[in-house]
Design a protein around this motif. Structure first.
Motif, PDB file in Angstrom:
ATOM      1  N   LEU A 134     -62.150 -20.946  11.762  1.00  0.00           N
ATOM      2  CA  LEU A 134     -61.101 -20.053  12.233  1.00  0.00           C
ATOM      3  C   LEU A 134     -60.006 -20.868  12.912  1.00  0.00           C
ATOM      4  O   LEU A 134     -58.818 -20.614  12.709  1.00  0.00           O
TER       5      LEU A 134
ATOM      6  N   THR B  12     -57.798 -22.645  10.337  1.00  0.00           N
ATOM      7  CA  THR B  12     -56.997 -21.648   9.634  1.00  0.00           C
ATOM      8  C   THR B  12     -55.856 -21.160  10.521  1.00  0.00           C
ATOM      9  O   THR B  12     -54.717 -21.064  10.071  1.00  0.00           O
TER      10      THR B  12
ATOM     11  N   GLU C 169     -56.166 -18.163  17.548  1.00  0.00           N
ATOM     12  CA  GLU C 169     -57.434 -17.787  16.925  1.00  0.00           C
ATOM     13  C   GLU C 169     -57.788 -16.323  17.159  1.00  0.00           C
ATOM     14  O   GLU C 169     -58.208 -15.626  16.235  1.00  0.00           O
TER      15      GLU C 169
ATOM     16  N   SER D 262     -58.146 -13.570  14.293  1.00  0.00           N
ATOM     17  CA  SER D 262     -59.417 -12.877  14.137  1.00  0.00           C
ATOM     18  C   SER D 262     -59.231 -11.360  14.121  1.00  0.00           C
ATOM     19  O   SER D 262     -59.767 -10.672  13.254  1.00  0.00           O
TER      20      SER D 262
ATOM     21  N   THR E  81     -65.106  -9.747   9.131  1.00  0.00           N
ATOM     22  CA  THR E  81     -64.832 -10.869  10.015  1.00  0.00           C
ATOM     23  C   THR E  81     -64.402 -12.057   9.158  1.00  0.00           C
ATOM     24  O   THR E  81     -64.652 -12.101   7.943  1.00  0.00           O
ATOM     25  N   PHE E  82     -63.799 -13.032   9.800  1.00  0.00           N
ATOM     26  CA  PHE E  82     -63.367 -14.241   9.114  1.00  0.00           C
ATOM     27  C   PHE E  82     -64.558 -14.905   8.415  1.00  0.00           C
ATOM     28  O   PHE E  82     -64.491 -15.231   7.229  1.00  0.00           O
ATOM     29  N   LYS E  83     -65.646 -15.078   9.140  1.00  0.00           N
ATOM     30  CA  LYS E  83     -66.829 -15.754   8.596  1.00  0.00           C
ATOM     31  C   LYS E  83     -67.442 -14.961   7.452  1.00  0.00           C
ATOM     32  O   LYS E  83     -67.862 -15.542   6.439  1.00  0.00           O
TER      33      LYS E  83
END
Length: 102
Positions: A16, A19, A27, A31, A41-43
């Motif tokens: 994150l 990115t 961040e 997010s 979510t990002f992940k």
């Protein structure tokens, strides 16, 4: 921009933080915006994209599962296996058997 970054760098150690720096933005802001726009979510998005890429490679029948795990950006086969099962509902070898690739 974040999605483009993921699609371009998914095979690397994408974070994150990296990115957000590439955009640039904070961040926390990234997010929140990412979750609002994608519903993920990002992940979770990153893992789903990596698994999509892995499935494409698996379906060719040319690569070993352990090799694909690293090629699509997972730091270990174990992390790949957990993500694959969570996203696809079965392990990679079962997926190959179901598709008559193994």
């Amino acid at each position: 921009k974040a999605i483009t970054y993921i699609h371009t760098h998914y095979d690397q150690a994408v974070t994150l933080h990296d990115t957000a720096e590439s955009i640039p933005c904070g961040e926390s802001h990234l997010s929140r915006c990412f979750h609002k726009e994608t519903g993920k979510t990002f992940k979770a998005y990153l893992n789903e994209y990596r698994i999509q890429q892995a499935v494409s490679l698996l379906e060719t029948g040319f690569y070993r599962i352990t090799d694909i795990a690293i090629v699509v950006g997972f730091s270990s086969y174990t992390k790949f296996s957990v993500a694959f099962k969570e996203i696809m509902g079965m392990c990679a070898s079962d997926y190959l058997r179901e598709k008559n690739i193994l």
